[in-house]
Design an enzyme around this catalytic site. Structure first.
Site, mmCIF file in Angstrom:
data_model
loop_
_atom_site.group_PDB
_atom_site.id
_atom_site.type_symbol
_atom_site.label_atom_id
_atom_site.label_comp_id
_atom_site.label_asym_id
_atom_site.label_seq_id
_atom_site.Cartn_x
_atom_site.Cartn_y
_atom_site.Cartn_z
ATOM 1 N N ARG A 111 -22.260 -2.080 2.733
ATOM 2 C CA ARG A 111 -21.834 -3.487 2.830
ATOM 3 C C ARG A 111 -22.123 -4.021 4.237
ATOM 4 N NH1 ARG A 111 -15.694 -5.148 1.423
ATOM 5 N NH2 ARG A 111 -15.149 -3.885 3.237
ATOM 6 N N ARG A 161 0.830 -1.204 0.000
ATOM 7 C CA ARG A 161 0.000 0.000 0.000
ATOM 8 C C ARG A 161 0.864 1.253 0.000
ATOM 9 N NH1 ARG A 161 -4.798 -2.508 2.030
ATOM 10 N NH2 ARG A 161 -6.522 -1.245 2.574
HETATM 11 P P1 AMP Z 1 -8.502 -3.786 3.658
HETATM 12 O O1 AMP Z 1 -9.381 -4.913 4.096
HETATM 13 O O2 AMP Z 1 -7.437 -4.208 2.667
HETATM 14 O O3 AMP Z 1 -9.292 -2.583 3.172
HETATM 15 O O4 AMP Z 1 -7.702 -3.302 4.950
HETATM 16 C C1 AMP Z 1 -8.359 -2.841 6.106
HETATM 17 C C2 AMP Z 1 -7.426 -1.957 6.908
HETATM 18 O O5 AMP Z 1 -6.270 -2.707 7.312
HETATM 19 C C3 AMP Z 1 -6.877 -0.758 6.170
HETATM 20 O O6 AMP Z 1 -7.781 0.342 6.177
HETATM 21 C C4 AMP Z 1 -5.607 -0.479 6.980
HETATM 22 O O7 AMP Z 1 -5.923 0.143 8.220
HETATM 23 C C5 AMP Z 1 -5.106 -1.876 7.290
HETATM 24 N N1 AMP Z 1 -4.203 -2.382 6.239
HETATM 25 C C6 AMP Z 1 -4.433 -3.423 5.374
HETATM 26 N N2 AMP Z 1 -3.393 -3.617 4.569
HETATM 27 C C7 AMP Z 1 -2.464 -2.684 4.899
HETATM 28 C C8 AMP Z 1 -1.174 -2.356 4.408
HETATM 29 N N3 AMP Z 1 -0.625 -3.024 3.387
HETATM 30 N N4 AMP Z 1 -0.511 -1.328 5.004
HETATM 31 C C9 AMP Z 1 -1.052 -0.645 6.031
HETATM 32 N N5 AMP Z 1 -2.272 -0.889 6.528
HETATM 33 C C10 AMP Z 1 -2.981 -1.908 5.978
#
Ligand code: AMP
Length: 214
Positions: free
Chosen positions: A127, A91
Site C-alpha cells: 500500500r 481493539r
Molecule cells: P489503524 O490505522 O487502525 O491500523 O491504527 C494504526 C495504529 O494506531 C495501530 O497499529 C495502533 O498502534 C494504533 N491504534 C489505533 N487504534 C487503536 C486502539 N483502539 N487501541 C490501541 N491502539 C490503537
C-alpha cells in the site's frame, strides 16, 4: 428511531476504512477512526501524539487509557449525536467495555471483516498513501499513472511506517492476541455480522449491501 452505531471489526488491512467510508456516505452518518486520529496527533506533535508514536510506528497497541480518553473526547462532538460508524476502536475488551457505556440505548451492530494473514500482508505492505490528500494506492492492483505521484493532487506517495512487512506482521499478532476476543464478546450479545474481507473491496461492499440489516 434509536441512534445507530456501527462498530467495524477485523484485522488491519481487511478494508474497514474503505468499507466504513462508503457506508458513511450511503447512510449519511459520520465515521470516526482511532488510527486516523492518532496519526493526526503524531503529525501535530501533541502530548497524545508523543506518547503514541513509538507504539503506532512499531505496530503495537497504544495503551488503553490514552486511546479511551481520546475517543471519549471525540465522541462528545455534536456531529456524532445522531449515530456514527467507528473504525479501529475498540481493539481490546477493556476498550469495548468503555464504549458500551457511551453507546447504551443505541441500536449498535458490529460488522466483522474476516481475512487471512497472507492476503493482508500483501495488501498492506504494497500500500502507498499520498502525503497530500491521503488517497491510497496499491503497487500492483491500484497503481498511479505516474510512479510515486498521486493522480488526484500530484502529492508524493509514501509507505506508512507501520505498513512495512515486519510491522504489519506485528500488527496482525497484536490483533490476534488482543482483538480476537472481541469477536466472541459481540457474538454473545448477538450483534455480530460477519462478511468476507478476503477479496476485492467492491465484492465485500456488495455482500454487505445484500446481507446487512439494522
Ligand atoms: P489503524 O490505522 O487502525 O491500523 O491504527 C494504526 C495504529 O494506531 C495501530 O497499529 C495502533 O498502534 C494504533 N491504534 C489505533 N487504534 C487503536 C486502539 N483502539 N487501541 C490501541 N491502539 C490503537
Amino acid at each position: 428511531m434509536r441512534k445507530r452505531v456501527l462498530i467495524l471489526l477485523g484485522p488491519p488491512g481487511a478494508g474497514k476504512g474503505t468499507v466504513g467510508n462508503s457506508l458513511s456516505k450511503q447512510w449519511g452518518i459520520p465515521i470516526i477512526s482511532s488510527g486516523d486520529i492518532l496519526r493526526e496527533h503524531l503529525k501535530a506533535n501533541t502530548d497524545i501524539g508523543n506518547i503514541a508514536k513509538k507504539y503506532v510506528e512499531s505496530g503495537e497497541l497504544v495503551p488503553d487509557d490514552v486511546v479511551e480518553g481520546m475517543i471519549a473526547d471525540e465522541l462528545k462532538k455534536t456531529i456524532y449525536a445522531n449515530g456514527f460508524i467507528i473504525d479501529g476502536f475498540p481493539r481490546t475488551v477493556n476498550q469495548a467495555k468503555m464504549l458500551d457505556k457511551i453507546i447504551e440505548n443505541t441500536n449498535t451492530k458490529v460488522l466483522y471483516l474476516k481475512a487471512d494473514d497472507d492476503f493482508l500482508v500483501n495488501r498492506l505492505s504494497k500500500r502507498r498513501v499520498c502525503e497530500g490528500c491521503g488517497k491510497t494506492y496499491h503497487l500492483i492492483n491500484i497503481s498511479p499513472q505516474k510512479e510515486g505521484i498521486c493522480d488526484i493532487c500530484g502529492g508524493k506517495l509514501i509507505q506508512r511506517a507501520d505498513d512495512r512487512e515486519d510491522v504489519v506482521r506485528r500488527r496482525l499478532a497484536a490483533y490476534k492476541e488482543l482483538t480476537t476476543p472481541l469477536i466472541e464478546y459481540y457474538d454473545r450479545k448477538k450483534i455480530l455480522f460477519s462478511v468476507n474481507g478476503n477479496g476485492e473491496l467492491i465484492d465485500t461492499l456488495t455482500e454487505i449491501k445484500k446481507t446487512f440489516e439494522w
